[in-house]
Motif scaffolding. Structure first.
Motif, PDB file in Angstrom:
ATOM      1  N   PRO A   1       0.824  -1.201   0.000  1.00  0.00           N
ATOM      2  CA  PRO A   1       0.000   0.000   0.000  1.00  0.00           C
ATOM      3  C   PRO A   1       0.862   1.257   0.000  1.00  0.00           C
ATOM      4  O   PRO A   1       2.014   1.201   0.411  1.00  0.00           O
ATOM      5  CB  PRO A   1      -0.774  -0.110   1.310  1.00  0.00           C
ATOM      6  CG  PRO A   1      -0.428  -1.404   1.940  1.00  0.00           C
ATOM      7  CD  PRO A   1       0.799  -1.913   1.286  1.00  0.00           C
ATOM      8  N   PRO A   2       0.287   2.366  -0.442  1.00  0.00           N
ATOM      9  CA  PRO A   2       1.069   3.604  -0.537  1.00  0.00           C
ATOM     10  C   PRO A   2       1.458   4.141   0.837  1.00  0.00           C
ATOM     11  O   PRO A   2       0.760   3.883   1.810  1.00  0.00           O
ATOM     12  CB  PRO A   2       0.085   4.585  -1.202  1.00  0.00           C
ATOM     13  CG  PRO A   2      -1.040   3.773  -1.699  1.00  0.00           C
ATOM     14  CD  PRO A   2      -1.093   2.537  -0.885  1.00  0.00           C
ATOM     15  N   PRO A   3       2.561   4.884   0.915  1.00  0.00           N
ATOM     16  CA  PRO A   3       2.920   5.538   2.177  1.00  0.00           C
ATOM     17  C   PRO A   3       1.928   6.648   2.517  1.00  0.00           C
ATOM     18  O   PRO A   3       1.185   7.093   1.648  1.00  0.00           O
ATOM     19  CB  PRO A   3       4.306   6.121   1.903  1.00  0.00           C
ATOM     20  CG  PRO A   3       4.395   6.234   0.436  1.00  0.00           C
ATOM     21  CD  PRO A   3       3.549   5.155  -0.141  1.00  0.00           C
ATOM     22  N   THR A   4       1.951   7.090   3.783  1.00  0.00           N
ATOM     23  CA  THR A   4       0.927   8.024   4.260  1.00  0.00           C
ATOM     24  C   THR A   4       0.794   9.270   3.398  1.00  0.00           C
ATOM     25  O   THR A   4      -0.294   9.688   3.058  1.00  0.00           O
ATOM     26  CB  THR A   4       1.239   8.446   5.699  1.00  0.00           C
ATOM     27  OG1 THR A   4       1.298   7.251   6.480  1.00  0.00           O
ATOM     28  CG2 THR A   4       0.167   9.353   6.250  1.00  0.00           C
ATOM     29  N   LEU A   5       1.928   9.867   3.048  1.00  0.00           N
ATOM     30  CA  LEU A   5       1.835  11.099   2.265  1.00  0.00           C
ATOM     31  C   LEU A   5       2.066  10.867   0.769  1.00  0.00           C
ATOM     32  O   LEU A   5       2.437  11.777   0.031  1.00  0.00           O
ATOM     33  CB  LEU A   5       2.787  12.153   2.805  1.00  0.00           C
ATOM     34  CG  LEU A   5       2.341  12.778   4.132  1.00  0.00           C
ATOM     35  CD1 LEU A   5       3.317  13.825   4.601  1.00  0.00           C
ATOM     36  CD2 LEU A   5       0.949  13.375   4.025  1.00  0.00           C
ATOM     37  N   ASN A   6       1.851   9.614   0.348  1.00  0.00           N
ATOM     38  CA  ASN A   6       1.829   9.257  -1.071  1.00  0.00           C
ATOM     39  C   ASN A   6       3.146   9.464  -1.796  1.00  0.00           C
ATOM     40  O   ASN A   6       3.865   8.514  -2.075  1.00  0.00           O
ATOM     41  CB  ASN A   6       0.754  10.034  -1.836  1.00  0.00           C
ATOM     42  CG  ASN A   6      -0.615   9.867  -1.234  1.00  0.00           C
ATOM     43  OD1 ASN A   6      -0.818   8.962  -0.423  1.00  0.00           O
ATOM     44  ND2 ASN A   6      -1.530  10.718  -1.598  1.00  0.00           N
TER      45      ASN A   6
END
Ligand code: HEM
Ligand SMILES: [Cu+2]
Lengths: 532, 214, 93
Positions: A505-510
């Protein structure tokens, strides 16, 4: 949430426990929470509908009383419409995908986004509170019955009013995000088609919802303060309520379907390995739908006592709104033509969407034709039509999205084989439930009726058996989704759009570094793809 | 902690409006400023359509019952209505001045202007209170006839907006004393002002339609 | 804003608005028959336009803002036009 660890932790890991979710500003977490919420409401309303169908296993009373029946279909309709399908794909996948697709770290107003979610929760709770003393008006709350009935209309309509705010604020957030946060190089004519669809949807949410808001507020005022707008006894006009209601609710059917169309436009090119055919036509047709859909609301009112002249006007314009939709279907089919089509689960749902939605759309034209509607209005033909559009269209689109972005959202893979069996059951079950209803409708079986004439029994029974197949299909699908089988890499379907360029999944701040876009989103079979 | 914040934000709705300058923002200030304005205009569009239902009802029923509307309109207090119009337009002016003043860091002027605006809003509300109670004490209610339905519904929903606007500007005023705004950071004042002008705009139409043209 | 002395503009605008308010109230004493409403609406629209352009700075905003500010008016027109068409042609049924 500090920047330092917002890029090496993925968004599901970044913070644990209730608070880290319920107070998050992260659009991805909000998207996931919307997905859960609409999923739960879908199951709830589906159970109500299975009970409705069970009641129809034989004429007369089978399991519930007539009043309970009225409550059940109102509950089913209101929950499906206001809690499930209107927020639906836009709030869940719109939130999850739009910032990823436009190359931004979040939506433009992250805090407002969280408030929208809270308002949605509050509105849902208010609406569900009415379960204690349920409403029997149908989800359309038509006056004068809704002014006179002793049931809890004020609570439910107030719930819908609150939900409207959530819808409006989400719409504003998406529109402004797409205006202000597109990554460098991501011009409007490179914007993924899902974003175009979400943009058109947001326009409708922002511009149509306030009208239903004031309408419901006035309805509350009629019950509470004795206002007279919709009350014939006071010189008011009950049909005016229908005008106001459908001024919102016809555009609302596009709020329901447009985001799903956006999903199909994303899935089809990936599994056909071809650039989307007619990008501009699809993009602009979304906008065209958003504009024209304000002109046709009266086709829901052909038998309301509305004037002859306006009936004809609305009937003619209704055919115009079919054109942009037909353009989309044509372009999807052309995209697949001579492509190397791969029948993944997501693709199967998308194909089913095209097939079922076309049936739903064509039968809609029957209903839009004045002469035919006089005969078919308020029969099971309408029930079948709207479910072909709403399940065959929106729900199948949603299921397609759930399977397609599953690896991105959860970082895992699901069992394709089981998922395909579930798809088959759902597809067959759905048609067994609703196809007979077209026939019932043409034979004159009225909708919202507790009882029916004995000659309708066999078709009604067939329809009820269908819900059992459908139910098994749903359960198998959920089982498959809750039992992942392995870890996903960043781009298992070899898509070229932005959201697949980041880890799953993507990291928190994309995006640690905001990307620069140099090509179209649909460069399949071209040089770009070979490099990717 | 967060829950308290949320409850507070409900009490002070200005915190729920778009101008959220985050403690730690992901976007540059220029983008945020123009985005907040665009967002607010979109919100104003929804407000306009919210009143749209009332305007539509007005148009239709007025055409249907011209004498009822003439009589009803004649029974309203034109002087009070005119006074309220002047007050509201005046307060729109003061807000506009406040928005320009903050861009020159004239905090004192901003505060004075916001105070005047809020006091104007309060006077508007007091006048409305007298108007309503006079009508009600004469046995005229929202259910009397369609004209009074429109009158009470439209001015009532408008009054609600006056109160919301007052609350929004009140929070902003409080924050000016905390030194939260300056030449570099005035988005909240600007879009709070936009909201207030909308309240004025709606009234500019309601006044002649209800009080004057009978 | 763009103008060199915004305060002066605001003052002028305010005076204009007061003047227009006076006009509406004054004119309402006379009966122009069917023109009553159009006249009132015209004056109100001039006032509203001035507030939007100068107080709300619409004059200095980009085209997107203009679209979002004016499109709702069109929708409002639609809402009124279609429902009125129904209600006032209904007798013919
Ligand atoms: C899960 C499968 C579903 C089944 C088996 C089902 C079945 C039914 C049935 C039997 C009725 C009542 C017909 C009548 O008595 O007139 C009904 C009504 C309705 N359904 Fe569904 N439905 C399903 C899903 C949905 C979905 C996804 C939506 C999406 C919005 C939806 C929206 C409605 C609406 C709006 C009504 C009309 C309620 C009313 O008359 O007030 N349904 N459905
Ligand atoms: Cu429709």
């Amino acid at each position: 949430m500090s920047h330092s660890h917002s890029f090496d932790k993925h968004y599901l890991e970044d913070g644990k426990g209730f608070k880290s979710w319920f107070f998050t500003h992260d659009h991805k977490r909000l998207g996931v929470m919307y997905l859960w919420a609409i999923g739960i409401f879908f199951v709830l309303a589906a159970i109500a509908s299975f009970l409705i169908r069970f009641e129809h296993l034989s004429p007369g009373q089978t399991i519930v009383s007539a009043q309970t029946y009225n409550v059940l279909f109102t509950l089913h309709g209101a929950v499906m419409v206001f809690l499930f399908i209107v927020p639906g794909v836009a709030a869940s996948f719109g939130n999850f995908l739009i910032p990823l697709m436009i190359g931004a770290r979040d939506v433009i107003f992250p805090k407002l986004n969280l408030y929208s979610f809270w308002i949605y929760c509050a509105g849902s709770l208010i609406l569900l509170l009415s379960l204690a003393a349920p409403v029997d008006t149908g989800w359309t709350f038509y006056t004068p019955y809704s002014i006179d009935t002793g049931t809890n209309v004020i609570l439910v309509t107030f719930g819908v009013f609150v939900l409207g705010f959530s819808s409006i604020l989400t719409g504003i957030n998406f529109i402004v995000s797409m205006h202000k946060l597109r990554a460098p190089g991501l011009t409007w004519d490179r914007l993924p088609l899902f974003c175009w669809a979400a943009y058109a949807t947001s326009l409708l949410q922002v511009l149509a919802t306030p009208v239903v808001g004031i309408t419901l507020l006035l309805l509350i005022g009629e019950r509470y303060f004795g206002l007279g707008f919709f009350d014939p006894a006071k010189g008011g006009d009950p049909v005016l309520f229908q005008h106001f209601f459908w001024f919102y609710s016809h555009p609302a059917v596009y709020i329901m379907i447009l985001p799903a169309m956006g999903i199909i436009s994303e899935v089809i090119p990936v599994f056909s390995r071809k650039p989307i055919f007619g990008y501009k036509a699809i993009a602009y047709s979304s906008l065209a739908i958003a504009l024209i859909s304000f002109l046709v609301w009266g086709h829901h009112m052909f038998t309301s006592g509305q004037s002859k002249l306006i009936n004809i006007i609305f009937s003619v314009i209704t055919f115009a709104v079919a054109v942009p939709t037909a353009i989309k279907v044509f372009n999807w089919l052309w995209t697949m033509y001579k492509g190397s089509v791969e029948l993944s689960t997501a693709m199967l749902y998308s194909l089913a969407f095209i097939f079922l939605f076309t049936i739903g759309g064509l039968t809609g034209l029957f209903l839009g034709a004045l002469a035919a509607d006089i005969h078919l209005h308020d029969t099971y033909f309408v029930v079948a039509h709207m479910h072909y559009v709403m399940i065959g269209g929106t729900v199948f689109g949603l299921f397609s999205a759930i399977h397609f972005w599953y690896p991105k959202m959860w970082g895992k893979m699901f069992d394709e084989f089981k998922a395909k069996i579930a798809f088959t059951l759902i597809f067959i079950g759905f048609n067994v439930v609703f196809f007979p209803q077209f026939i019932l409708g043409t034979q004159g079986m009225p909708r919202r009726y507790f009882n029916y004439a004995p000659e309708f029994e066999s078709l009604h029974q067939l329809s009820t058996y269908g819900t059992w197949i459908l139910g098994v299909g749903f359960i198998l699908m959920l089982y498959t989704l809750f039992k992942p089988v392995g870890v996903a890499d960043s781009n298992p379907y070899r898509s070229v759009s932005l959201e697949w360029s980041m880890p799953s999944p993507p990291p928190t701040l994309n995006f640690e570094e905001i990307p620069t876009v140099t090509t179209s989103t649909y460069d399949y079979g071209t040089k770009v793809e070979q490099e990717a | 902690m967060q829950i308290m914040k949320f409850i507070k934000s409900l009490a002070y709705p200005s915190e729920m409006l778009p101008p959220i300058v985050e403690e730690e923002s992901h976007f540059d200030p220029e983008t945020e400023h123009s985005a907040a304005k665009l967002g607010m205009w979109l919100f104003l569009a929804t407000e306009l359509l919210l009143f749209g239902g009332l305007f539509a009802a007005y148009a239709i029923f007025r055409a249907k019952y011209p004498t009822m509307f003439a009589e009803g309109s004649a029974s309203l207090d034109v002087v009070l209505g005119t006074v309220n119009t002047v007050i509201l337009i005046f307060s729109s002016w003061t807000v506009a001045v406040a928005v320009s003043a903050i861009q020159e860091n004239k905090i004192k002027l901003v505060q004075v202007m916001l105070w005047i605006t809020i006091i104007c809003a309060a006077i508007f509300g007091i006048n409305k209170y007298f108007e309503y109670s006079y009508k009600l004490s004469n046995g005229i209610t929202p259910g009397t006839d369609i004209f009074y339905s429109i009158y009470f519904a439209a001015t009532g929903v408008h009054m609600l907006h006056v109160f919301i606007g007052m609350a929004v500007l009140g929070v902003i005023l409080k924050k000016t004393y905390e030194g939260r705004y300056s030449k570099e950071n005035f988005t909240a004042i600007e879009i709070g002002g936009l909201y207030w002008h909308l309240v004025d705009l709606i009234w500019i139409y309601l006044f002649p339609l209800l009080y004057l043209v009978g | 804003m763009a103008s060199s002395n915004p305060y002066k503009t605001y003052l002028n605008i305010w005076l204009l608005l007061m003047f227009l308010t006076f006009i509406t109230v004054y004119v309402a004493q006379f009966d122009f028959g069917t023109l009553n409403v159009p006249i009132a609406l015209l004056v109100a629209s001039i006032k509203a336009g001035v507030v939007a352009l100068y107080f709300m700075h619409l004059k200095y905003e980009d085209s997107m803002t203009w679209i979002f500010a004016t499109y709702p008016l069109f929708l409002l027109f639609l809402l009124i036009a279609f429902s009125a068409t129904d209600i006032f042609t209904r007798v013919a049924n």
